[in-house]
Write an enzyme that holds these catalytic residues in place. Structure first.
Site, PDB file in Angstrom:
ATOM      1  N   ASN A  88       0.810  -1.224   0.000  1.00  0.00           N
ATOM      2  CA  ASN A  88       0.000   0.000   0.000  1.00  0.00           C
ATOM      3  C   ASN A  88       0.843   1.275   0.000  1.00  0.00           C
ATOM      4  O   ASN A  88       0.401   2.301  -0.496  1.00  0.00           O
ATOM      5  CB  ASN A  88      -0.919  -0.036   1.233  1.00  0.00           C
ATOM      6  CG  ASN A  88      -1.480   1.315   1.586  1.00  0.00           C
ATOM      7  OD1 ASN A  88      -2.385   1.817   0.931  1.00  0.00           O
ATOM      8  ND2 ASN A  88      -0.915   1.954   2.621  1.00  0.00           N
ATOM      9  N   TYR A 156       4.353   9.351 -11.249  1.00  0.00           N
ATOM     10  CA  TYR A 156       3.307   8.605 -10.520  1.00  0.00           C
ATOM     11  C   TYR A 156       2.541   7.678 -11.460  1.00  0.00           C
ATOM     12  O   TYR A 156       2.345   6.495 -11.175  1.00  0.00           O
ATOM     13  CB  TYR A 156       2.373   9.604  -9.826  1.00  0.00           C
ATOM     14  CG  TYR A 156       1.357   8.959  -8.901  1.00  0.00           C
ATOM     15  CD1 TYR A 156       1.753   8.120  -7.867  1.00  0.00           C
ATOM     16  CD2 TYR A 156      -0.008   9.199  -9.066  1.00  0.00           C
ATOM     17  CE1 TYR A 156       0.815   7.535  -7.013  1.00  0.00           C
ATOM     18  CE2 TYR A 156      -0.949   8.627  -8.210  1.00  0.00           C
ATOM     19  CZ  TYR A 156      -0.529   7.795  -7.197  1.00  0.00           C
ATOM     20  OH  TYR A 156      -1.449   7.212  -6.346  1.00  0.00           O
ATOM     21  N   LYS A 160       2.531   3.494 -11.307  1.00  0.00           N
ATOM     22  CA  LYS A 160       1.311   2.699 -11.075  1.00  0.00           C
ATOM     23  C   LYS A 160       0.990   1.832 -12.297  1.00  0.00           C
ATOM     24  O   LYS A 160       0.467   0.725 -12.143  1.00  0.00           O
ATOM     25  CB  LYS A 160       0.146   3.620 -10.703  1.00  0.00           C
ATOM     26  CG  LYS A 160       0.324   4.311  -9.340  1.00  0.00           C
ATOM     27  CD  LYS A 160       0.412   3.324  -8.176  1.00  0.00           C
ATOM     28  CE  LYS A 160       0.394   4.009  -6.821  1.00  0.00           C
ATOM     29  NZ  LYS A 160       0.505   3.080  -5.689  1.00  0.00           N
ATOM     30  N   VAL A 189      -9.211   9.478  -1.972  1.00  0.00           N
ATOM     31  CA  VAL A 189      -9.368   9.283  -0.532  1.00  0.00           C
ATOM     32  C   VAL A 189      -8.717  10.445   0.230  1.00  0.00           C
ATOM     33  O   VAL A 189      -7.639  10.926  -0.141  1.00  0.00           O
ATOM     34  CB  VAL A 189      -8.721   7.938  -0.110  1.00  0.00           C
ATOM     35  CG1 VAL A 189      -9.116   7.586   1.318  1.00  0.00           C
ATOM     36  CG2 VAL A 189      -9.116   6.810  -1.064  1.00  0.00           C
ATOM     37  N   THR A 191      -6.565  11.741   2.385  1.00  0.00           N
ATOM     38  CA  THR A 191      -5.346  11.410   3.129  1.00  0.00           C
ATOM     39  C   THR A 191      -4.308  12.511   2.918  1.00  0.00           C
ATOM     40  O   THR A 191      -4.528  13.447   2.149  1.00  0.00           O
ATOM     41  CB  THR A 191      -4.744  10.095   2.602  1.00  0.00           C
ATOM     42  OG1 THR A 191      -4.327  10.322   1.245  1.00  0.00           O
ATOM     43  CG2 THR A 191      -5.740   8.942   2.640  1.00  0.00           C
TER      44      THR A 191
HETATM   45  N1  LIG Z   1      -5.337   9.015  -1.408  1.00  0.00           N
HETATM   46  C1  LIG Z   1      -5.774   8.839  -2.648  1.00  0.00           C
HETATM   47  O1  LIG Z   1      -6.651   9.575  -3.139  1.00  0.00           O
HETATM   48  C2  LIG Z   1      -5.199   7.732  -3.476  1.00  0.00           C
HETATM   49  C3  LIG Z   1      -5.714   7.583  -4.779  1.00  0.00           C
HETATM   50  C4  LIG Z   1      -5.215   6.556  -5.575  1.00  0.00           C
HETATM   51  C5  LIG Z   1      -4.244   5.718  -5.092  1.00  0.00           C
HETATM   52  N2  LIG Z   1      -3.749   5.892  -3.828  1.00  0.00           N
HETATM   53  C6  LIG Z   1      -2.719   4.959  -3.363  1.00  0.00           C
HETATM   54  O2  LIG Z   1      -3.070   4.452  -2.086  1.00  0.00           O
HETATM   55  C7  LIG Z   1      -1.885   4.144  -1.334  1.00  0.00           C
HETATM   56  C8  LIG Z   1      -1.964   4.795   0.029  1.00  0.00           C
HETATM   57  O3  LIG Z   1      -2.095   6.193  -0.182  1.00  0.00           O
HETATM   58  P1  LIG Z   1      -2.516   7.235   0.978  1.00  0.00           P
HETATM   59  O4  LIG Z   1      -3.353   8.252   0.310  1.00  0.00           O
HETATM   60  O5  LIG Z   1      -2.989   6.521   2.175  1.00  0.00           O
HETATM   61  O6  LIG Z   1      -1.077   7.876   1.241  1.00  0.00           O
HETATM   62  P2  LIG Z   1      -0.489   8.666   2.505  1.00  0.00           P
HETATM   63  O7  LIG Z   1      -1.574   9.159   3.383  1.00  0.00           O
HETATM   64  O8  LIG Z   1       0.480   9.622   1.930  1.00  0.00           O
HETATM   65  O9  LIG Z   1       0.294   7.499   3.293  1.00  0.00           O
HETATM   66  C9  LIG Z   1       1.368   6.873   2.661  1.00  0.00           C
HETATM   67  C10 LIG Z   1       1.850   5.736   3.542  1.00  0.00           C
HETATM   68  O10 LIG Z   1       3.027   5.206   2.876  1.00  0.00           O
HETATM   69  C11 LIG Z   1       4.124   5.276   3.762  1.00  0.00           C
HETATM   70  N3  LIG Z   1       5.355   5.641   3.053  1.00  0.00           N
HETATM   71  C12 LIG Z   1       5.566   6.732   2.282  1.00  0.00           C
HETATM   72  N4  LIG Z   1       6.848   6.771   1.872  1.00  0.00           N
HETATM   73  C13 LIG Z   1       7.443   5.671   2.407  1.00  0.00           C
HETATM   74  C14 LIG Z   1       8.762   5.160   2.357  1.00  0.00           C
HETATM   75  N5  LIG Z   1       9.740   5.788   1.680  1.00  0.00           N
HETATM   76  N6  LIG Z   1       9.038   4.006   3.008  1.00  0.00           N
HETATM   77  C15 LIG Z   1       8.079   3.364   3.721  1.00  0.00           C
HETATM   78  N7  LIG Z   1       6.805   3.795   3.793  1.00  0.00           N
HETATM   79  C16 LIG Z   1       6.500   4.943   3.141  1.00  0.00           C
HETATM   80  C17 LIG Z   1       3.775   6.374   4.755  1.00  0.00           C
HETATM   81  O11 LIG Z   1       4.418   6.154   5.998  1.00  0.00           O
HETATM   82  P3  LIG Z   1       5.709   6.961   6.531  1.00  0.00           P
HETATM   83  O12 LIG Z   1       5.569   8.356   6.068  1.00  0.00           O
HETATM   84  O13 LIG Z   1       5.653   6.741   8.011  1.00  0.00           O
HETATM   85  O14 LIG Z   1       6.857   6.248   5.882  1.00  0.00           O
HETATM   86  C18 LIG Z   1       2.279   6.202   4.917  1.00  0.00           C
HETATM   87  O15 LIG Z   1       2.000   5.218   5.881  1.00  0.00           O
HETATM   88  C19 LIG Z   1      -0.721   4.642  -2.194  1.00  0.00           C
HETATM   89  O16 LIG Z   1      -0.138   3.570  -2.887  1.00  0.00           O
HETATM   90  C20 LIG Z   1      -1.378   5.602  -3.170  1.00  0.00           C
HETATM   91  O17 LIG Z   1      -0.647   5.709  -4.386  1.00  0.00           O
HETATM   92  C21 LIG Z   1      -4.213   6.878  -3.011  1.00  0.00           C
END
Ligand SMILES: NC(=O)c1ccc[n+]([C@@H]2O[C@H](COP(=O)([O-])OP(=O)(O)OC[C@H]3O[C@@H](n4cnc5c(N)ncnc54)[C@H](OP(=O)(O)O)[C@@H]3O)[C@@H](O)[C@H]2O)c1
Length: 251
Positions: A88, A156, A160, A189, A191
């Site tokens: 994730n 990005y 993906k 989402v 976040t």
């Molecule tokens: N939010 C959206 O709208 C959305 C849409 C489409 C896809 N996604 C996908 O959903 C997934 C989760 O996204 P999110 O929105 O929950 O993101 P987020 O809130 O930015 O959280 C990202 C998570 O990844 C971890 N992370 C980031 N860089 C890292 C690194 N170098 N090493 C280890 N862990 C790392 C972060 O933890 P630390 O900072 O503690 O390392 C955090 O737990 C991602 O793959 C994203 O591409 C999200």
């Protein structure tokens, strides 16, 4: 005996933090990976009677990612009913037009996190569960960005799209009796990643107003509800039948 082994990256924030809470159940041994630990997750797991090991690792550092993957694989009991790997963790950075993409380290870090670390974790996972008569599932959290271009998201979108194609390759390799695998887009989402998108430079990211409007008009889904739907999806009997999928197909 452990019923379920779950390995989850990016568990410290956003969708991953919400999924971690849903996965922490009695009978589950949960391994989480992120740069930061989450003390409240440890409390939650204790209260739920789940076993939790939080591993602090920067997954864009492939040596560190490899060490973490080895450590988890060597700790896996072989008698669980179910083995889950949820890739994730991800980043949307660097946001820049093709002509501006000159920071090689930032490009490499994004590919390492979004693609290469997924491959390393998956390889160790597949080797560790190979030959087990258990339910084995891999869920790669992808994005609509891997399926449709968006100006400013060259890195990005490419990571993906690579994740999606890698998922298809592993599905073909595993065949009907091996581990099941899906690349799932989670929708839009609310976040930190969306906050980072809204903070993009409009010169680099022409769709900025659209993403600000998603937020202002309440179109972002709540991480807890998306996480609950993703975990329900992970439990589906037909998991793996559609290897490139989108949680919004199940609204
Ligand atoms: N939010 C959206 O709208 C959305 C849409 C489409 C896809 N996604 C996908 O959903 C997934 C989760 O996204 P999110 O929105 O929950 O993101 P987020 O809130 O930015 O959280 C990202 C998570 O990844 C971890 N992370 C980031 N860089 C890292 C690194 N170098 N090493 C280890 N862990 C790392 C972060 O933890 P630390 O900072 O503690 O390392 C955090 O737990 C991602 O793959 C994203 O591409 C999200």
């Amino acid at each position: 005996m452990t019923d379920t082994i779950a390995i989850l990256t990016g568990a410290s924030r956003g969708i991953g933090a919400a999924m971690a809470r849903g996965l922490a159940r009695p009978g589950t041994r949960l391994f989480t990976l992120a740069r930061r630990d989450d003390p409240s997750l440890a409390e939650h797991a204790r209260a739920q009677g789940a076993q939790l090991e939080q591993i602090s690792v920067d997954l864009s550092d492939l040596q560190a990612a490899s060490r973490a993957a080895e450590r988890i694989a060597s700790a896996l009991p072989r008698d669980a009913r179910r083995y889950l790997l949820i890739n994730n963790a991800g980043t949307v950075q660097p946001v820049a037009s093709g002509a501006e993409l000159v920071d090689g380290a930032a490009i490499a870090a994004a590919f390492n996190l979004n693609v290469s670390a997924v491959m390393l974790l998956t390889a160790r996972f597949l080797a560790a569960v190979s030959g087990l008569d258990a339910d084995r599932r891999i869920l790669n959290i992808s994005s609509g960005a891997g399926r449709n271009p968006n100006a400013g998201w060259g890195v990005y979108c490419a990571t993906k799209a690579a994740l999606d194609m890698y998922t298809r390759v592993v599905k073909q390799e595993q065949g009907p009796h091996g581990a099941r695998i899906v690349a799932l887009a989670p929708g839009i989402v609310d976040t930190d990643m969306q906050a980072a998108i809204r903070a993009s430079d409009p010169e680099s990211f022409p769709a900025l107003d659209k993403f600000r409007d998603f937020h202002a008009s309440g179109k972002l889904a709540a991480p807890a509800s998306v996480a609950a739907r993703i975990l329900a999806y992970l439990d589906r009997d037909d998991f793996g039948a559609t290897e490139i999928d989108d949680i919004r197909n199940y609204d």
